[in-house]
Design an enzyme around this catalytic site. Structure first.
Site, PDB file in Angstrom:
ATOM      1  N   HIS A   1      44.443  58.978  49.229  1.00  0.00           N
ATOM      2  CA  HIS A   1      43.145  58.945  48.570  1.00  0.00           C
ATOM      3  C   HIS A   1      43.113  57.841  47.520  1.00  0.00           C
ATOM      4  CE1 HIS A   1      40.177  60.671  45.539  1.00  0.00           C
ATOM      5  NE2 HIS A   1      39.461  60.571  46.647  1.00  0.00           N
TER       6      HIS A   1
ATOM      7  N   GLU B   1      42.834  54.949  52.326  1.00  0.00           N
ATOM      8  CA  GLU B   1      41.381  55.017  52.187  1.00  0.00           C
ATOM      9  C   GLU B   1      40.844  53.784  51.466  1.00  0.00           C
ATOM     10  OE1 GLU B   1      37.991  58.005  50.328  1.00  0.00           O
ATOM     11  OE2 GLU B   1      39.813  57.571  49.192  1.00  0.00           O
TER      12      GLU B   1
ATOM     13  N   ASP C   1      37.174  52.735  49.751  1.00  0.00           N
ATOM     14  CA  ASP C   1      35.766  52.900  49.395  1.00  0.00           C
ATOM     15  C   ASP C   1      35.185  51.503  49.241  1.00  0.00           C
ATOM     16  OD1 ASP C   1      35.649  55.761  49.126  1.00  0.00           O
ATOM     17  OD2 ASP C   1      36.816  55.565  47.292  1.00  0.00           O
TER      18      ASP C   1
ATOM     19  N   HIS D   1      35.706  52.688  44.131  1.00  0.00           N
ATOM     20  CA  HIS D   1      35.245  54.049  44.425  1.00  0.00           C
ATOM     21  C   HIS D   1      33.789  54.270  44.061  1.00  0.00           C
ATOM     22  CE1 HIS D   1      34.552  58.374  43.516  1.00  0.00           C
ATOM     23  NE2 HIS D   1      35.063  58.464  44.721  1.00  0.00           N
TER      24      HIS D   1
ATOM     25  N   GLU E   1      35.308  54.329  53.668  1.00  0.00           N
ATOM     26  CA  GLU E   1      34.082  55.017  53.262  1.00  0.00           C
ATOM     27  C   GLU E   1      33.038  53.997  52.825  1.00  0.00           C
ATOM     28  OE1 GLU E   1      32.216  58.070  49.940  1.00  0.00           O
ATOM     29  OE2 GLU E   1      34.378  58.069  50.258  1.00  0.00           O
TER      30      GLU E   1
END
Length: 381
Positions: A53, A80, A82, A95, A188
């Site tokens: 994460h 991950e 973002d 993020h 994401e």
């Protein structure tokens, strides 16, 4: 959309390919031109997935290349990303669409805040963002920066900077090349509704970047997730067909009260999007029409009212699996106050989610701990 049938014997994650095809597929990239990348099994030896994460964000500032490198070395299956867009249409890994939680933007560009007092990445060029220093997340209390997680990497130490999505992909592909592993991307797209309201086409730009680096098909080692259901459906229904792509998609689940997703109202103004339908009968079937998995918040899987002697597992995982969806809850932390009252410790929390709830993977700030737990306990899953 799903091309697999759910099964409690053959786990949905394996059938979907997030551990089968996804973790053993060879990524097509510029690095693959020199020599075939030989995939290896996940370092923990199970078919459950560990997603770092924002990188190894429990140890180093989130979404820095240092945190991503550490997570890679710790054995994470996915890293991950973002992604938000800059004023000059560059894609950066961040993020929030805001800069003031993790950078010194208020010191470097004090006059650039919007009326709400926040500094938005979309108002800065990439060259300007390169001037900022990144840190652990913080809040300002009485004019002083106070770390959100005091036990993590100290504020103001060393130097960390922002990087682009392309730079991170190239680092991951470079490490895959040099190590022989095949660590995947878990991208994401942040707030496509916001970017569209600002005249920016972030979703298409993300897909085009992934395609450029060889992530195109369902079996390629990249997943795209979005909180905004309208944005994710657009990726599924319009953008991927337009670009000749078929990457796996995950619907992140939030709560309406968070006011994190908006949509145009009847008057054209943005209004909060309601997630309430996701918790009603038939919702998982609807999501399966445009996604391959869901990413719920932990309490949506294990109720907060659980106790050590009474773990309350919701129906969400079973309903998702019945619809052919994988379940990847967020976010697993071992910081003070972040272990739920019903768990003895971080490892016990993992046990409940993997063994009792049957989730297919997790998002964690501490990928090393999750990888180690799976190494020791994976045979029982």
């Amino acid at each position: 959309m799903s091309d697999f049938s759910p099964s409690r014997v053959i786990r949905p994650l394996h059938v979907m390919g997030v551990v089968g095809t996804l973790l053993t597929a060879t990524t097509t990239s510029a690095f693959a031109d020199d020599a075939a990348l030989r995939s290896v099994d996940p370092s923990h030896g199970t078919d459950r997935v560990v997603v770092a994460h924002r990188g190894a964000s429990g140890y180093l500032p989130e979404h820095t290349l240092a945190a991503k490198s550490m997570a890679y070395a710790q054995g994470a299956d996915f890293l991950e990303q973002d992604v938000v867009m800059t004023k000059d249409d560059k894609l950066v890994v961040l993020h929030d669409r805001f800069l003031d939680r993790v950078t010194d933007v208020a010191d470097v560009f004090p006059e650039r805040a919007r009326e709400d007092g926040r500094y938005y990445a979309i108002d800065f060029t990439l060259e300007e963002l390169r001037k900022l220093s990144f840190s652990e997340g913080f809040t300002v209390d009485d004019g002083k920066k106070v770390a959100d997680y005091p036990e993590r990497f100290p504020l103001g130490k060393s130097h960390f900077g922002l990087h682009t999505l392309s730079e991170e992909i190239e680092m991951i592909q470079g490490l895959n090349h040099s190590t022989g592993r095949d660590v995947g991307l878990y991208v994401e797209v942040k707030a496509p509704w916001f970017h569209q309201s600002e005249g920016k086409e972030v979703s298409k730009a993300v897909l085009e970047t992934l395609k450029h680096y060889g992530y195109v098909d369902h079996d390629d080692n990249a997943i795209v997730q979005v909180f905004d259901p309208r944005g994710l459906k657009r990726i599924h229904d319009e953008l991927q067909p337009e670009l000749g792509m078929d990457l796996r998609l995950v619907q992140l689940m939030g709560e309406t009260s968070w006011d994190m997703t908006f949509q145009p109202g009847t008057d054209g103004k943005l209004e909060p999007y309601s997630y309430d339908w996701m918790y009603q009968k038939g919702a998982m079937g609807r999501i399966a029409g445009y996604a391959d998995g869901i990413g719920p918040w932990k309490p949506m899987v294990i109720e907060d009212s659980s106790t050590k002697g009474n773990i309350k597992v919701t129906e969400l995982v079973d309903k998702a699996h019945d619809a052919g969806l994988v379940v990847m809850p967020y976010t697993f932390r071992l910081d003070e106050g972040r272990i739920p009252a019903w768990a003895n410790d971080y490892d016990d929390m993992l046990r409940v989610f993997f063994e009792e709830a049957g989730v297919d993977g997790i998002f964690t700030d501490y990928p090393d701990r999750a990888v180690q737990w799976l190494k020791q306990n994976g045979d029982a899953l």
